[in-house]
Design a protein around this motif. Sequence first.
Motif, PDB file in Angstrom:
ATOM      1  N   ALA A  95       0.841  -1.210   0.000  1.00 33.56           N
ATOM      2  CA  ALA A  95       0.000   0.000   0.000  1.00 33.56           C
ATOM      3  C   ALA A  95       0.873   1.256   0.000  1.00 33.56           C
ATOM      4  O   ALA A  95       0.576   2.230  -0.706  1.00 33.56           O
ATOM      5  CB  ALA A  95      -0.922  -0.007   1.217  1.00 33.56           C
ATOM      6  N   ARG A  96       1.943   1.239   0.794  1.00 39.59           N
ATOM      7  CA  ARG A  96       2.856   2.387   0.835  1.00 39.59           C
ATOM      8  C   ARG A  96       3.513   2.600  -0.526  1.00 39.59           C
ATOM      9  O   ARG A  96       3.617   3.736  -1.015  1.00 39.59           O
ATOM     10  CB  ARG A  96       3.911   2.141   1.914  1.00 39.59           C
ATOM     11  N   TYR A 145       3.280   5.943  -3.051  1.00 34.45           N
ATOM     12  CA  TYR A 145       4.437   6.661  -3.588  1.00 34.45           C
ATOM     13  C   TYR A 145       4.426   6.669  -5.124  1.00 34.45           C
ATOM     14  O   TYR A 145       4.803   7.672  -5.738  1.00 34.45           O
ATOM     15  CB  TYR A 145       5.746   6.062  -3.061  1.00 34.45           C
ATOM     16  N   GLU A 146       4.007   5.569  -5.731  1.00 34.02           N
ATOM     17  CA  GLU A 146       3.942   5.524  -7.189  1.00 34.02           C
ATOM     18  C   GLU A 146       2.916   6.526  -7.727  1.00 34.02           C
ATOM     19  O   GLU A 146       3.186   7.259  -8.682  1.00 34.02           O
ATOM     20  CB  GLU A 146       3.588   4.115  -7.660  1.00 34.02           C
ATOM     21  N   VAL A 147       1.736   6.579  -7.088  1.00 23.77           N
ATOM     22  CA  VAL A 147       0.697   7.516  -7.526  1.00 23.77           C
ATOM     23  C   VAL A 147       1.166   8.947  -7.298  1.00 23.77           C
ATOM     24  O   VAL A 147       0.967   9.818  -8.144  1.00 23.77           O
ATOM     25  CB  VAL A 147      -0.634   7.222  -6.801  1.00 23.77           C
ATOM     26  N   ARG A 181      -0.087  10.963   2.936  1.00 20.13           N
ATOM     27  CA  ARG A 181      -1.420  11.517   3.206  1.00 20.13           C
ATOM     28  C   ARG A 181      -2.486  10.971   2.259  1.00 20.13           C
ATOM     29  O   ARG A 181      -3.669  11.163   2.503  1.00 20.13           O
ATOM     30  CB  ARG A 181      -1.386  13.038   3.103  1.00 20.13           C
ATOM     31  N   LEU A 182      -2.074  10.311   1.210  1.00 21.81           N
ATOM     32  CA  LEU A 182      -3.038   9.796   0.240  1.00 21.81           C
ATOM     33  C   LEU A 182      -3.835   8.652   0.860  1.00 21.81           C
ATOM     34  O   LEU A 182      -3.286   7.792   1.542  1.00 21.81           O
ATOM     35  CB  LEU A 182      -2.327   9.324  -1.022  1.00 21.81           C
ATOM     36  N   GLN A 183      -5.150   8.644   0.593  1.00 25.39           N
ATOM     37  CA  GLN A 183      -6.060   7.646   1.154  1.00 25.39           C
ATOM     38  C   GLN A 183      -6.647   6.793   0.042  1.00 25.39           C
ATOM     39  O   GLN A 183      -6.824   7.257  -1.069  1.00 25.39           O
ATOM     40  CB  GLN A 183      -7.202   8.339   1.909  1.00 25.39           C
ATOM     41  N   GLU A 193      -8.693   4.734  -6.312  1.00 25.51           N
ATOM     42  CA  GLU A 193      -9.067   5.586  -5.180  1.00 25.51           C
ATOM     43  C   GLU A 193      -7.906   6.491  -4.769  1.00 25.51           C
ATOM     44  O   GLU A 193      -8.103   7.672  -4.474  1.00 25.51           O
ATOM     45  CB  GLU A 193      -9.502   4.728  -3.990  1.00 25.51           C
ATOM     46  N   ILE A 194      -6.717   5.941  -4.766  1.00 28.72           N
ATOM     47  CA  ILE A 194      -5.537   6.730  -4.388  1.00 28.72           C
ATOM     48  C   ILE A 194      -5.277   7.810  -5.440  1.00 28.72           C
ATOM     49  O   ILE A 194      -4.941   8.945  -5.106  1.00 28.72           O
ATOM     50  CB  ILE A 194      -4.314   5.812  -4.188  1.00 28.72           C
ATOM     51  N   ALA A 195      -5.442   7.478  -6.727  1.00 24.12           N
ATOM     52  CA  ALA A 195      -5.248   8.470  -7.797  1.00 24.12           C
ATOM     53  C   ALA A 195      -6.283   9.590  -7.688  1.00 24.12           C
ATOM     54  O   ALA A 195      -5.948  10.769  -7.867  1.00 24.12           O
ATOM     55  CB  ALA A 195      -5.328   7.791  -9.159  1.00 24.12           C
TER      56      ALA A 195
END
Length: 166
Positions: free
Chosen positions: A91-92, A96-98, A111-113, A119-121
Amino acid sequence: MADDTGTTGSTEETTPAMGGATATGTQAEQTGGNGGATIPTEVQRALHKANKEAEGLRLKLKEFEDRDKTEAERLAERAATAERSASDAQARLLRYEVAAKKNLPASLAARLQGSTPEEIAADADALVQELARHQQVTAPSFDGGVRTTGPQPTDMNALIRKAAGH
């Protein structure tokens, strides 16, 4: 009260043949329930010894079962911990990739959820828009030119008063 120990309904005796051990039980237990015939002391000793050995072996078996069960529980806990750690790392990495794709600083990636890449994007897009909006609002305006300082005192008395704090 014929019995000084305060027990009723059972007989208690200490026999030297049993090594000074105390045997307790009802009259029917000592006779073996066979209509009044008494059990020989050698048989009683052998029975007592066999019961003690059986109890010791039961305790050892229980100890081995508990140890094995505890080991299995420990292994299951380690496996669950490893799976949690792997999923957290994935998940981490995804965050970082997004963040890199959306040109967000790495410090904001945590901070991305969201649980899926989509959803992260979407959260990263919302964060980028919010940051852009705040940067536009808080940018200072320099359209007035260079600021100048106030007039400097020119006489000596004014300089002394200013230095003295008056």
